[in-house]
Design an enzyme around this catalytic site. Structure first.
Site: not given
Length: 475
Positions: A27-28
Site C-alpha cells: 500500500c502507501i
C-alpha cells in the site's frame, strides 16, 4: 533513495523466504504479505533492518512498515529477488486461489470484510487525496475572507477566475466519477474484469439518469416501464454502497459464466450477459435499497455528531490509531465518501486528522527525549511524515515500540477531536490527513481547527517528554 539489495534480501529471509510467501502486495507505506506460516517470521531480524520501521500481523496479512515513497521500490526489488514475477504490485490479487483460501481460514468475517474494503480503497487513495488537495487549493482561490476581508481572491483579481475553474474541474473529477473508480477496484478485488467494473460504475452515473438525491427530494422521479414493472430511472452519483454490492454481483456472474461458456464465444456472451443482468438487478433492487441504507447511515452519523458531538469526537479521534492498526480506518473512508455524496460535507475526516497529527507530535517528542542517533533520525522523519498524513512509520517505528508515546498521542488526539466535533467542524472533501488538512476544511472553521491542531501537537508532545523523563526511556 537507493535501495540496498542486501537489506531487501534480509527482509525476504526474515519472513521465511520465498517459499513461505503466497502473495505480497504493497500500500502507501507497507509491504503486505500473505504467508503460509507466520511462525517462520523472524521479527528480531526485521527490527534490525534499516529499511523496516515496524511489523505486525492483522487481517490475515503480515505487514512490514517501510515508508512512503520507498515501499514500491522495496516491493519491486523483493519480487525480483524472490522470483515472484506474477505477484501483484499495489492491487490485491483476485479473490480466488490458494492465498485467499488459506487466508480465509485465519480471519473472522469482520476482519475479512475490513480487509476487502481496504483492498478496494487503498488503490484509490492517490486519486482521492490528490483531488482533496486540489479542492483545498480551489477553496483558497474562491473562499471569501482568506486574503481579503469579505471577498475572495478571484473577486478582487478576476484574471484568476479561469485558473480557479480549471483547478475545480480537475479536483472534482475523481469525486464526480467515484463509482467508476470504485467499480474498477471492487470488481478487480472480487476476481472479475476491471474494465467491466469501470463500465458498471459509469453506468450508475450516466448523464441521462437524474441524480437519486435530487429526484427523490423533489418527488419528480422519471421511471422505466418494464413490462408493467415501474423502475426508477435515477443514478447514484457519488454513492459508495450501490456500486460495491453491484461490483460483487457482476464479478460473481462473470466468473460463473466463464466456467460454463466455451472460450470461443466468451467474448460475445460473458460481458454482455453479466452487465445486462447486473444492470437490471442494480436499478431494480440494489440501487434503491442501498441508497436508502446509505442515507440512513449518513443521517445517523450527522445526528450523532449534532447531539453527542463532543463524545463522538473524543472516542473517534482517541481510537483512530487503533483503527489504523487493524485496517478498520478504510471502513470510515467509505463513510466519509458517503457523507460527502449525501450532504456535501463530512464530520468524520476532520476528527481523524487529529490522530495523525498527534502521532507525529509524539514521535517528534521522542527525538528530543532520546540520545540514540538512529531513534532520533527515525523519530524526526516519521514525525514529519505523520504531519503530512502518513502515520505508520511514526506509530510502528517509534510510538508503539515505547508504548507511552502511543498512549500520549491517543490522549492528545481525543482532546483535539472532542473540540473539533463539539464545534461541528466539517470538510468539503478528503485531503492530506495532516497539517495541510485545513485546506479541505470550510474556511468558517479555520480558527477553531487551528486551535485543535495546536492541542493535537502540544498535549502528546508534553506528555511524551514527561513520561520519557520519568521512565528514562531512549537515553
Amino acid at each position: 533513495m537507493a535501495i540496498k539489495r542486501e537489506s531487501v534480501e534480509q527482509i525476504l529471509e526474515a519472513v521465511g523466504g520465498s517459499d513461505n510467501i503466497s502473495d505480497v502486495i504493497h500500500c502507501i507505506t507497507r509491504l503486505r504479505f500473505s504467508l503460509r506460516d507466520e511462525g517462520k517470521v523472524n521479527k528480531e531480524a526485521l527490527d534490525r533492518n534499516d529499511l523496516v520501521k515496524g511489523s505486525f500481523s492483522t487481517n490475515g496479512q503480515f505487514q512490514v512498515v517501510i515508508g512512503q515513497g520507498i515501499v514500491d521500490k522495496v516491493h519491486k526489488e523483493l519480487v525480483q529477488i524472490a522470483g515472484m514475477a506474477g505477484t501483484s504490485d499495489s492491487a490485491p490479487a483476485p479473490a480466488q486461489g490458494a492465498a485467499q483460501a488459506g487466508e480465509a481460514t485465519k480471519i473472522n468475517p469482520l476482519q475479512r470484510f475490513v480487509k476487502v474494503l481496504g483492498d478496494i480503497f487503498i488503490p484509490l487513495l492517490p486519486a482521492i487525496v490528490t483531488s482533496g488537495l486540489l479542492l483545498g487549493l480551489n477553496n483558497l482561490l474562491v473562499g471569501p475572507g482568506i486574503f481579503y476581508a469579505e471577498k475572495s481572491l478571484i473577486e478582487v483579481h478576476p484574471a484568476w477566475e479561469g485558473f480557479a475553474d480549471i483547478v475545480s474541474l480537475i479536483a472534482s473529477t475523481a469525486f464526480t466519477f467515484l463509482p467508476g473508480l470504485i467499480g474498477w477496484s471492487a470488481v478487480k478485488r472480487f476476481g472479475g474484469s476491471p474494465l467491466l467494473g469501470i463500465v458498471l460504475g459509469l453506468m450508475l452515473i450516466h448523464p441521462t439518469l437524474a441524480p437519486a438525491s435530487d429526484a427523490l427530494s423533489s418527488g419528480d422521479i422519471p421511471r422505466w416501464d418494464l413490462f408493467g414493472w415501474s423502475i426508477n430511472k435515477i443514478g447514484y452519483q457519488g454513492q459508495v454502497i450501490p456500486v460495491l454490492l453491484s461490483s460483487f454481483l457482476l464479478a460473481r456472474i462473470e466468473l460463473f459464466l466463464r466456467k460454463r461458456i466455451p472460450d470461443s464465444i466468451q467474448l460475445l456472451l460473458v460481458a454482455p450477459i453479466a452487465l445486462l443482468v447486473t444492470g437490471f438487478i442494480t436499478f431494480a433492487v440494489i440501487g434503491p435499497v442501498t441508497f436508502h441504507i446509505g442515507n440512513a447511515i449518513s443521517d445517523g452519523v450527522v445526528a450523532m455528531f449534532h447531539h453527542f458531538g463532543w463524545l463522538a469526537g473524543f472516542i473517534y479521534a482517541g481510537i483512530g490509531a487503533l483503527l489504523v492498526m487493524t485496517g478498520m480506518h478504510h471502513t470510515f473512508l467509505a463513510l466519509d465518501l458517503q457523507l460527502i455524496s449525501s450532504i456535501g460535507t463530512t464530520y468524520l475526516w476532520p476528527v481523524i486528522v487529529m490522530s495523525n497529527i498527534a502521532q507525529g507530535a509524539a514521535a517528534l517528542a521522542m527525538m528530543f527525549a532520546s540520545k540514540d542517533d538512529k531513534l532520533r533520525g527515525t523519530a524526526l522523519t516519521s514525525g514529519i511524515s505523520a504531519f503530512l498524513g502518513v502515520t505508520e512509520p511514526a506509530m510502528f517505528g517509534v510510538n508503539i515500540r515505547f508504548k507511552f508515546p502511543f498512549i500520549s498521542a491517543m490522549i492528545g488526539a481525543a482532546c483535539a477531536g472532542m473540540l473539533v466535533a463539539w464545534r461541528h467542524v466539517t470538510a468539503s472533501s478528503i485531503g492530506i490527513g495532516g497539517i495541510p488538512a485545513f485546506l479541505s476544511i470550510f474556511t468558517d472553521f479555520w480558527g477553531i481547527y487551528f486551535i485543535a491542531m495546536g492541542i493535537a501537537v502540544a498535549v502528546p508532545f508534553v506528555l511524551t517528554l514527561v513520561f520519557a523523563k520519568v521512565k528514562g526511556t531512549g537515553k
